[in-house]
Scaffold this active site. Structure first.
Site, PDB file in Angstrom:
ATOM      1  CE  LYS A 109     -16.236  -6.093   7.638  1.00 16.43           C
ATOM      2  NZ  LYS A 109     -17.283  -5.926   8.654  1.00 16.43           N
TER       3      LYS A 109
HETATM    4  N1  GLU Z   1     -16.542  -6.876  12.081  1.00  9.70           N
HETATM    5  C1  GLU Z   1     -17.526  -6.400  12.985  1.00  9.70           C
HETATM    6  C2  GLU Z   1     -18.697  -5.803  12.223  1.00  9.70           C
HETATM    7  O1  GLU Z   1     -18.945  -6.138  11.093  1.00  9.70           O
HETATM    8  C3  GLU Z   1     -16.958  -5.489  14.066  1.00  9.70           C
HETATM    9  C4  GLU Z   1     -16.300  -4.243  13.564  1.00  9.70           C
HETATM   10  C5  GLU Z   1     -15.584  -3.461  14.664  1.00  9.70           C
HETATM   11  O2  GLU Z   1     -15.674  -3.828  15.819  1.00  9.70           O
HETATM   12  O3  GLU Z   1     -14.929  -2.479  14.306  1.00  9.70           O
HETATM   13  O4  GLU Z   1     -19.444  -5.027  12.746  1.00  9.70           O
END
Ligand code: GLU
Length: 419
Positions: A109
């Protein structure tokens, strides 16, 4: 910009959830120690020229939690309250999310501490491009693939793809997902998280014997996830009785007209003040009597202090980490079914996986193909988690953690310890 510390202890919460599942699974101490820490953390501070000529320094992070099952994957959020602990917790949740839906990624993240609502488009673009260059040393299609999260969108992903590609000298679409369809994005990615969340609601409703037509739903958060979830629920005949965005909430006992709410938000910037509705705070709508509650805003919304007042029968977590462990215990005793974030909102990263595969193969699917594959994977994952819950006699979050943790720890064991 100073770093905020008001993240409500989300990292501690993520570690507690891990501990609970690890105890039940009998996970060995070594693996547990490894999984409590992120494998790699990059913190960057970088200057941006603001429109008025001033120079401002921003802080950002990219945290890679685990690579046992593949390159790491996870979104980037732009928010004034981003902290390293928060991003680390979110990266752990990505590891479990990718494992529970069985896609070949680890978790990551990222985030930048900023208020995108106060930035011009030019400032946002410069911030995104410079941040991409700064984290460019650890991202890439085989290493770590960012995506949208809170207050980032396809345009931001397009700038990331362009900056990374310019630095390398050729186009590398698979470095990021959630791109616009015109330059390598996937059909269905924009709505995937909300749509996937509603697939889990359908699967849960079938198990609980809940009739969806005419059921009442409350949706907290009216961004990418909340909007798509509300729309998909309405298409099933569910009545959306309350909604909230970061400015506040609205309630209408006979149901809201979503198209009118969207038009109002487009015009005024918020759902609040929508004619014919009653104003409520974002936390008040959580306590309304309803069948389905979809928290799809931020962490820490359903806690020990308000969980006892929740009157929903089914909660589907569109957001990451909206329910604390204290609240989980209370909800379990009350008989509320919680479809946990790592399952309920996995539709986004599933279609991100499809986008990455399409980008690498230069072969693109139709929207029907994407949605059918999404549905298949969501339902298969739901079934595995639900049967684990039944077998173990636990709640769905614990069950999802058991499935995920087993997959991640098996991969770690098979790879062995280097050196
Ligand atoms: N931000 C989204 C999540 O928390 C998508 C992450 C992604 O597609 O890599 O799952």
């Amino acid at each position: 910009m100073s770093q905020s510390v008001s993240d409500g202890g989300v990292l501690e919460m993520a570690r507690r959830q891990l501990d609970q599942a690890a105890d039940r699974l009998g996970l060995d101490e070594g693996a547990r120690k490894v999984l409590k820490q992120p494998q790699r953390v990059l913190m960057v501070s970088f200057p941006i020229k603001m429109d008025d000529g001033r120079m401002e320094v921003f802080t950002g992070y990219r945290v890679q939690h685990n690579f046992a099952r593949g390159p790491s994957k996870g979104g980037l959020r732009y928010h004034p309250l981003v902290t390293l602990d928060e991003v680390t917790a979110l990266s752990m949740w990505m590891t479990w999310k990718c494992a529970v839906v069985d896609i070949p990624f680890g978790g990551a993240k990222g985030g930048v501490v900023c208020n995108p609502k106060e930035l011009s488009v030019g400032e946002l673009e410069r911030l995104t491009r410079r941040f991409t260059s700064e984290i460019g040393i650890i991202i890439g299609p085989e290493k770590d693939i960012p995506a949208p999260d809170v207050y980032t969108n396809p345009q931001v992903m397009a700038w990331i793809m362009d900056t990374f590609s310019m630095n390398k000298g050729y186009s590398i679409p698979a470095v990021v997902t959630g791109k616009p369809i015109e330059m390598g994005g996937s059909h269905g990615r924009l709505e995937a998280t909300g749509r996937g969340c509603v697939y889990t609601i359908q699967d849960a409703a079938a198990r609980l014997g809940m009739e969806l037509k005419g059921a009442r739903a409350v949706v907290q958060g009216f961004g990418n996830v909340g909007q798509a979830a509300a729309k998909a629920l309405a298409e099933l005949g569910v009545k959306i009785i309350a909604l909230a965005d970061s400015n506040g909430g609205i309630f209408a006992i006979d149901g809201l007209d979503l198209a009118a709410v969207l038009a109002h938000k487009d015009q005024t910037g918020s759902v609040t003040g929508m004619p014919g509705t009653e104003s409520m705070s974002s936390s008040e709508i959580l306590e309304l009597e309803c069948e389905i509650l979809v928290p799809s805003a931020l962490e820490n919304q359903i806690r020990g202090d308000n969980a006892g007042r929740i009157r929903a029968k089914l909660i589907a977590e569109g957001a990451n980490g909206p329910t604390t462990p204290e609240a989980d215990e209370i909800l379990l005793k009350k008989g509320v079914t919680v479809i946990p974030d790592i399952l309920a909102n996995a539709g986004g990263v599933i279609v991100s996986y499809f986008e990455w595969v399409q980008g690498i193969q230069h072969f693109f699917w139709t929207e029907e193909e994407v949605n059918a594959q999404l549905r298949r994977r969501m339902t298969a994952s739901f079934d595995v988690v639900y049967s684990t819950k039944e077998r173990e006699g636990c709640d769905m979050r614990t069950a999802a953690y058991l499935v995920a943790l087993k997959r991640v720890s098996e991969a770690m064991q098979l790879r062995g310890l280097y050196p």
